[in-house]
Motif scaffolding. Structure first.
Motif, PDB file in Angstrom:
ATOM      1  N   ARG A   1       0.825  -1.203   0.000  1.00  0.00           N
ATOM      2  CA  ARG A   1       0.000   0.000   0.000  1.00  0.00           C
ATOM      3  C   ARG A   1       0.861   1.255   0.000  1.00  0.00           C
ATOM      4  N   VAL A   2       0.390   2.270  -0.709  1.00  0.00           N
ATOM      5  CA  VAL A   2       1.051   3.570  -0.695  1.00  0.00           C
ATOM      6  C   VAL A   2       0.045   4.606  -0.209  1.00  0.00           C
ATOM      7  N   GLY A   3       0.521   5.640   0.482  1.00  0.00           N
ATOM      8  CA  GLY A   3      -0.373   6.604   1.100  1.00  0.00           C
ATOM      9  C   GLY A   3      -0.693   7.791   0.228  1.00  0.00           C
ATOM     10  N   SER A   4       0.303   8.611  -0.073  1.00  0.00           N
ATOM     11  CA  SER A   4       0.058   9.856  -0.800  1.00  0.00           C
ATOM     12  C   SER A   4       0.015   9.615  -2.304  1.00  0.00           C
ATOM     13  N   PHE A   5      -0.555  10.603  -3.006  1.00  0.00           N
ATOM     14  CA  PHE A   5      -0.580  10.492  -4.466  1.00  0.00           C
ATOM     15  C   PHE A   5       0.834  10.504  -5.044  1.00  0.00           C
ATOM     16  N   ARG A   6       1.721  11.300  -4.471  1.00  0.00           N
ATOM     17  CA  ARG A   6       3.091  11.342  -4.975  1.00  0.00           C
ATOM     18  C   ARG A   6       3.744   9.967  -4.876  1.00  0.00           C
TER      19      ARG A   6
ATOM     20  N   TYR B   1     -16.113  18.802  -7.178  1.00  0.00           N
ATOM     21  CA  TYR B   1     -15.338  17.593  -6.908  1.00  0.00           C
ATOM     22  C   TYR B   1     -14.921  17.541  -5.437  1.00  0.00           C
ATOM     23  N   PRO B   2     -15.243  16.447  -4.726  1.00  0.00           N
ATOM     24  CA  PRO B   2     -14.724  16.286  -3.363  1.00  0.00           C
ATOM     25  C   PRO B   2     -13.201  16.170  -3.387  1.00  0.00           C
ATOM     26  N   ILE B   3     -12.554  16.784  -2.417  1.00  0.00           N
ATOM     27  CA  ILE B   3     -11.092  16.709  -2.310  1.00  0.00           C
ATOM     28  C   ILE B   3     -10.704  15.499  -1.473  1.00  0.00           C
ATOM     29  N   TYR B   4      -9.748  14.736  -1.969  1.00  0.00           N
ATOM     30  CA  TYR B   4      -9.284  13.529  -1.289  1.00  0.00           C
ATOM     31  C   TYR B   4      -8.023  13.831  -0.488  1.00  0.00           C
ATOM     32  N   ASP B   5      -8.204  14.487   0.658  1.00  0.00           N
ATOM     33  CA  ASP B   5      -7.051  14.668   1.534  1.00  0.00           C
ATOM     34  C   ASP B   5      -6.853  13.376   2.336  1.00  0.00           C
ATOM     35  N   PRO B   6      -5.714  13.233   3.034  1.00  0.00           N
ATOM     36  CA  PRO B   6      -5.411  11.950   3.690  1.00  0.00           C
ATOM     37  C   PRO B   6      -6.458  11.480   4.685  1.00  0.00           C
ATOM     38  N   GLY B   7      -7.212  12.393   5.295  1.00  0.00           N
ATOM     39  CA  GLY B   7      -8.190  11.979   6.290  1.00  0.00           C
ATOM     40  C   GLY B   7      -9.591  11.761   5.755  1.00  0.00           C
ATOM     41  N   ARG B   8      -9.793  11.959   4.450  1.00  0.00           N
ATOM     42  CA  ARG B   8     -11.147  11.920   3.892  1.00  0.00           C
ATOM     43  C   ARG B   8     -11.857  10.589   4.168  1.00  0.00           C
TER      44      ARG B   8
ATOM     45  N   PRO C   1       0.911  17.046  -3.842  1.00  0.00           N
ATOM     46  CA  PRO C   1       0.672  15.608  -3.989  1.00  0.00           C
ATOM     47  C   PRO C   1       1.032  14.797  -2.748  1.00  0.00           C
ATOM     48  N   ASP C   2       1.932  15.312  -1.906  1.00  0.00           N
ATOM     49  CA  ASP C   2       2.234  14.624  -0.652  1.00  0.00           C
ATOM     50  C   ASP C   2       1.093  14.740   0.349  1.00  0.00           C
ATOM     51  N   ARG C   3       0.189  15.702   0.130  1.00  0.00           N
ATOM     52  CA  ARG C   3      -0.945  15.910   1.034  1.00  0.00           C
ATOM     53  C   ARG C   3      -2.257  15.455   0.411  1.00  0.00           C
ATOM     54  N   LEU C   4      -2.150  14.650  -0.645  1.00  0.00           N
ATOM     55  CA  LEU C   4      -3.330  14.180  -1.361  1.00  0.00           C
ATOM     56  C   LEU C   4      -3.349  12.663  -1.312  1.00  0.00           C
ATOM     57  N   ALA C   5      -4.463  12.100  -0.849  1.00  0.00           N
ATOM     58  CA  ALA C   5      -4.562  10.644  -0.763  1.00  0.00           C
ATOM     59  C   ALA C   5      -4.610  10.038  -2.162  1.00  0.00           C
TER      60      ALA C   5
ATOM     61  N   TRP D   1       2.249   7.077  -4.792  1.00  0.00           N
ATOM     62  CA  TRP D   1       1.588   6.203  -5.756  1.00  0.00           C
ATOM     63  C   TRP D   1       2.082   6.480  -7.180  1.00  0.00           C
ATOM     64  N   GLY D   2       2.181   7.775  -7.543  1.00  0.00           N
ATOM     65  CA  GLY D   2       2.589   8.135  -8.897  1.00  0.00           C
ATOM     66  C   GLY D   2       3.993   7.684  -9.227  1.00  0.00           C
ATOM     67  N   ILE D   3       4.925   7.873  -8.301  1.00  0.00           N
ATOM     68  CA  ILE D   3       6.309   7.437  -8.532  1.00  0.00           C
ATOM     69  C   ILE D   3       6.361   5.922  -8.606  1.00  0.00           C
ATOM     70  N   ASP D   4       5.607   5.261  -7.764  1.00  0.00           N
ATOM     71  CA  ASP D   4       5.571   3.805  -7.752  1.00  0.00           C
ATOM     72  C   ASP D   4       5.034   3.264  -9.075  1.00  0.00           C
ATOM     73  N   GLU D   5       4.045   3.934  -9.638  1.00  0.00           N
ATOM     74  CA  GLU D   5       3.381   3.446 -10.849  1.00  0.00           C
ATOM     75  C   GLU D   5       4.100   3.841 -12.127  1.00  0.00           C
ATOM     76  N   PHE D   6       4.694   5.046 -12.172  1.00  0.00           N
ATOM     77  CA  PHE D   6       5.247   5.572 -13.413  1.00  0.00           C
ATOM     78  C   PHE D   6       6.741   5.853 -13.360  1.00  0.00           C
ATOM     79  N   GLY D   7       7.357   5.752 -12.202  1.00  0.00           N
ATOM     80  CA  GLY D   7       8.754   6.165 -12.069  1.00  0.00           C
ATOM     81  C   GLY D   7       8.833   7.674 -11.882  1.00  0.00           C
ATOM     82  N   LEU D   8       9.903   8.142 -11.261  1.00  0.00           N
ATOM     83  CA  LEU D   8      10.006   9.554 -10.915  1.00  0.00           C
ATOM     84  C   LEU D   8       9.977  10.456 -12.142  1.00  0.00           C
ATOM     85  N   HIS D   9      10.673  10.084 -13.218  1.00  0.00           N
ATOM     86  CA  HIS D   9      10.782  10.950 -14.397  1.00  0.00           C
ATOM     87  C   HIS D   9       9.417  11.173 -15.040  1.00  0.00           C
TER      88      HIS D   9
END
Length: 464
Positions: free
Chosen positions: A135-140, A388-395, A168-172, A142-150
């Motif tokens: 499991r990954v927490g933040s969108f950042r 659009y509802p915002i998906y913050d970490p506590g949502r 992105p670090d504050r977005l679930a 998840w994005g790096i995990d899925e697509f690589g940093l570049h």
């Protein structure tokens, strides 16, 4: 109609109208109250003469037979068109097809960039193999995990900051698996056969369907009450009463609400516990301003959507209405009809900006798109405040706590739809939550909150 039942519905968007139709099908006449002057919510189609605007880009695709049947019952076959989905991300002056295709990533933006992206992706996958928890927490993350940093930085970091208005670090990452598709590494021949993405679309825009729903309800004696803003909600242990802004009171045996969940808790009497009220106040929304611009000159942009992740653009996404339906523009219009989407927070500087200030931003974005030398045929501005509802970490945790409180304290209160449940659902899932809530009202053992919980679900494939 069953006179012993008297449900109330707040909101005449896809969820509220679907709930009213489902109740009518079971012989119950609900009363529907809508705060605005139109039905359809974000899925409405604002018009100015023969010009029509789709404020959010609404694909009609579902795997749920009941939803498909309802759509078909509201609009005849000749009012539906089939639209192939084609999207792209505009990066470094290149339209990179989206969903991302491995071959394009390796070559389209230069071999050096392609090799850098591939090595970055391999490194991310290598690191994933050593993690004990997938499991990954933040969108950042998840994005790096899925697509690589570049490739994450190139395509998603700036876009997410621009459209979600958050670091992105504050977005679930809860929504990402459904909304962002992985890189497709298959050969073109296999991809073209197996991955055709076609959706249905009402010829005159999404609001055509919801106007038809309102007409059907009116024929059944359930005409939605427009410009009826709810300012108070009271439950006496037996009956619900809602107070409208004009002072009118309506009462009923159950309440279906698609108003923002935060406002529902705020209006509720007796007041919920302080911790529930505090949790509700933490729920936030994004707004969207759609600027529809008709350019007299024709430009060949073969995409429904163009995403603009780079810092040169203030606009987050561009709809090419000509690729959605010719019916959105006047007959014989030969220019280019675009919808520029600006994501903002309710009541921030962009939301309250006048037409002159907003116009200057639009002109700058059109220049960045290479379309700045074309004269305008028509311009429309459409504002959608709670889009659009915002998906913050506590949502997720906070929504669950509110859900559990309402279930225990108010079993005849049914939150429905995207805003009512504070979830980033497509309209078919919002409709299904309403259908399940109506079934629950009649005592059936179904859970509306179980709709759209498969995080790997994508609405894609062949048109049905």
């Amino acid at each position: 109609m069953v006179e012993s039942r008297s449900p109330l519905i707040i909101g005449a968007g896809p969820a509220g109208l679907t709930a009213a139709l489902e109740l009518a099908k079971r012989g119950v006449a609900a009363r529907v109250f809508e705060s605005s002057a139109h039905v359809g919510g974000l899925a409405r189609t604002p018009t100015d003469g023969a010009w029509r605007v789709d404020p959010g880009g609404h694909r009609f695709f579902t795997r749920v037979e009941e939803i498909l049947d309802l759509w078909n019952s509201l609009l005849p076959a000749d009012q539906w068109i089939s639209v192939p989905r084609r999207s792209a991300m505009l990066v470094k002056g290149e339209y990179v097809p989206y969903p991302l295709i491995g071959r394009d990533l390796l070559t389209q933006l230069g071999i050096r960039s392609g090799l850098r992206g591939a090595s970055s992706l391999m490194w991310s996958r290598f690191r994933r193999g050593f993690r004990l928890d997938d499991r990954v927490g933040s969108f950042r993350e998840w994005g790096i995990d899925e697509f690589g940093l570049h490739w994450y930085r190139m395509f998603f970091d700036g876009y997410v900051r621009k459209t979600w208005l958050a670091d992105p670090d504050r977005l679930a990452s809860d929504w990402a698996n459904q909304r962002i598709k992985p890189i497709d590494w298959r050969r073109a021949a296999v991809r073209n056969v197996e991955h055709q993405d076609v959706f249905r679309y009402p010829r005159l825009g999404p609001g055509q369907l919801w106007d038809a729903a309102a007409t059907r309800l009116a024929q059944l004696g359930v005409a939605p009450s427009l410009n009826s803003d709810v300012v108070g909600i009271r439950y006496d242990g037996r009956e619900w009463a809602i107070e409208l802004q004009n002072g009118d009171i309506a009462s009923g045996d159950a309440l279906f609400s698609s108003m923002p969940l935060r406002f529902l808790i705020h209006h509720l009497k007796p007041e919920p516990p302080k911790h529930i009220k505090a949790i509700a106040e933490s729920l936030k929304h994004r707004s969207v301003i759609t600027v529809a611009v008709a350019l007299r000159e024709h430009h060949d942009i073969p995409f429904n959507w163009v995403y603009t992740p780079g810092p040169r653009f203030r606009v987050g996404r561009v709809q090419n209405y000509g690729q959605w339906s010719p019916g959105l523009a006047p007959e014989n219009f030969g220019g280019t009809y675009l919808g520029l989407e600006y994501f903002t927070l309710p009541d921030d500087d962009l939301w309250v900006a006048g037409e002159e200030g907003l116009g200057a931003i639009v002109e700058q974005d059109l220049k960045a798109l290479g379309l700045g030398n074309t004269s305008y045929e028509h311009v429309m501005i459409v504002r959608s405040k709670f889009a659009y509802p915002i998906y913050d970490p506590g949502r997720e945790r906070n929504v669950v706590r509110i859900r559990d409180y309402l279930r225990q304290a108010h079993p005849t209160l049914h939150p429905i739809g995207r805003n009512g449940m504070h979830r980033y659902d497509n309209q078919d899932h919002a409709m299904l939550s309403a259908m399940h809530s109506v079934a629950r009202y009649f005592g059936e053992n179904v859970d509306p909150w179980g709709v759209n919980t498969d995080r790997g679900y994508h609405e894609t494939g062949l048109l049905r």
